[in-house]
Enzyme design. Sequence first.
Site, short mmCIF file in Angstrom:
data_model
loop_
_atom_site.label_atom_id
_atom_site.label_comp_id
_atom_site.label_asym_id
_atom_site.label_seq_id
_atom_site.Cartn_x
_atom_site.Cartn_y
_atom_site.Cartn_z
N HIS A 25 47.10 36.55 36.01
CA HIS A 25 46.50 36.85 34.41
C HIS A 25 47.41 38.04 33.99
O HIS A 25 48.13 38.62 34.48
CB HIS A 25 44.90 37.22 34.68
CG HIS A 25 44.84 38.45 35.10
ND1 HIS A 25 44.66 39.93 34.51
CD2 HIS A 25 44.82 39.06 36.51
CE1 HIS A 25 44.70 40.91 35.23
NE2 HIS A 25 44.44 40.16 36.70
N CYS A 26 47.16 37.91 32.49
CA CYS A 26 47.79 38.91 31.84
C CYS A 26 46.53 39.63 31.01
O CYS A 26 45.35 39.54 31.54
CB CYS A 26 48.78 38.31 30.73
SG CYS A 26 47.84 37.49 29.24
N ALA A 27 46.60 40.28 29.97
CA ALA A 27 45.73 41.14 29.38
C ALA A 27 44.77 40.22 29.03
O ALA A 27 43.42 40.82 28.89
CB ALA A 27 46.30 41.90 28.32
#
Length: 80
Positions: A25-27
Site C-alpha cells: 500500500h501507499c498513502a
Amino acid sequence: MEYKALAQDILSRVGGKENIVSLVHCATRLRFQLKDGAKVDEKALKSAGASGVIRSTPTACQVILGTQVRFVYEELQKLL
C-alpha cells in the site's frame, strides 16, 4: 468505518486470496499484483467503498481508498 468488513469485500472482489501474487500500500491505495486480472470486479469495488480503481497492466490493480488504506491493509494481511 468497519475495516475488517471492507477488507473482506475487497478481497472477494479481486478474486480471493488465491488470486493475489503480492499486495502493498501507499498513502491512499492498495496495490495488488494478481494472477488473473480478469477476476477484478471494478464496479463492485467502487460499491464497496473504493474511490476508484486503476489498472496499469492486465494483472496490476490499484484500489483507491484514501487515508484509511493502512487500516484496511492491516486487515487484509490477516486474511491472506
